[in-house]
Design a protein around this motif. Sequence first.
Motif, PDB file in Angstrom:
ATOM      1  N   SER A 189       0.827  -1.216   0.000  1.00  0.00           N
ATOM      2  CA  SER A 189       0.000   0.000   0.000  1.00  0.00           C
ATOM      3  C   SER A 189       0.857   1.261   0.000  1.00  0.00           C
ATOM      4  O   SER A 189       0.551   2.240  -0.688  1.00  0.00           O
ATOM      5  CB  SER A 189      -0.927   0.010   1.221  1.00  0.00           C
ATOM      6  OG  SER A 189      -1.839  -1.066   1.188  1.00  0.00           O
ATOM      7  N   LEU A 193       0.694   4.017  -3.061  1.00  0.00           N
ATOM      8  CA  LEU A 193       0.245   5.386  -2.856  1.00  0.00           C
ATOM      9  C   LEU A 193       1.380   6.398  -2.894  1.00  0.00           C
ATOM     10  O   LEU A 193       1.184   7.547  -3.297  1.00  0.00           O
ATOM     11  CB  LEU A 193      -0.492   5.498  -1.518  1.00  0.00           C
ATOM     12  CG  LEU A 193      -1.752   4.632  -1.379  1.00  0.00           C
ATOM     13  CD1 LEU A 193      -2.308   4.724   0.033  1.00  0.00           C
ATOM     14  CD2 LEU A 193      -2.803   5.039  -2.398  1.00  0.00           C
ATOM     15  N   ARG A 200       6.554   6.388  -5.097  1.00  0.00           N
ATOM     16  CA  ARG A 200       5.505   5.531  -5.662  1.00  0.00           C
ATOM     17  C   ARG A 200       6.100   4.603  -6.723  1.00  0.00           C
ATOM     18  O   ARG A 200       6.812   5.030  -7.618  1.00  0.00           O
ATOM     19  CB  ARG A 200       4.395   6.383  -6.266  1.00  0.00           C
ATOM     20  CG  ARG A 200       3.159   5.607  -6.700  1.00  0.00           C
ATOM     21  CD  ARG A 200       2.035   6.570  -7.045  1.00  0.00           C
ATOM     22  NE  ARG A 200       0.793   5.862  -7.332  1.00  0.00           N
ATOM     23  CZ  ARG A 200       0.319   5.634  -8.561  1.00  0.00           C
ATOM     24  NH1 ARG A 200       1.008   6.063  -9.627  1.00  0.00           N
ATOM     25  NH2 ARG A 200      -0.812   4.999  -8.742  1.00  0.00           N
TER      26      ARG A 200
END
Length: 241
Positions: A189, A193, A200
């Motif tokens: 995650s 994000l 990222r």
Amino acid sequence: MTARKTKARRLSILALALGAWFWAGVAHAQTPAQSQGETVVDDETQTAVADYNAGNFGAALKEFHHAADRGNRLAEFNYAMMLLNGEGTAADVGEGRKWLLKAAEANMSHAQYVYGKMYDDGDFVTRDPAVAHEWFLKAAQQGHVQAELALANQFLDGRGTPRDNAQAFVWYKKAAEGGDMTAQYVTGSFYELGGDGVQRNLNVARAYYAAAAAQGDPAARLKYQELSQALQKEAKRQGAK
């Protein structure tokens, strides 16, 4: 960033036999502890483990106590758990906490984690996340995967320590590399994000989701499929230019 978390539902005996770590009793997450070469098992402790696994709690309690008196850290831990859980004797929280602390202070990483967890959850003690943080850190610094995850959760929530998503990521990643399924999902995650010092990277995120999916996490499997499709579309778009 929202993290999914796991935690043990009760304290458990940790048995060491034939050179491998085993759990006895019911636990929510049965991840092997990190021995780090930290515990020497004598004959009496081995006998106590066998008696415990056979359900001979009275004999196991006496044998763990004798070995604990001689300073065996595994025996100290298991004797503490039996006292806290009331196995082979009436529950004795004060004495159980005393022996658990002995094992933790002797640098047994799993004892440090369990002692911290008691304070994080408020089991047998007044809840104190700051004290829990200190013990989680000691265990995590020895590579204890469950402690790494617990420490990451604390940093993410600002529980027992100031909130610090960057530090949370550091410890989630360590736990993920240690094979923890929840940490693998959360690390994925972070990479999906970006932010909080994390660049990222959907390919890296997909790899962590794949690792969690391989352990049976259905949400991670969906995220893996979602990112795979997104990356394929992006590759086709780039190829069409």
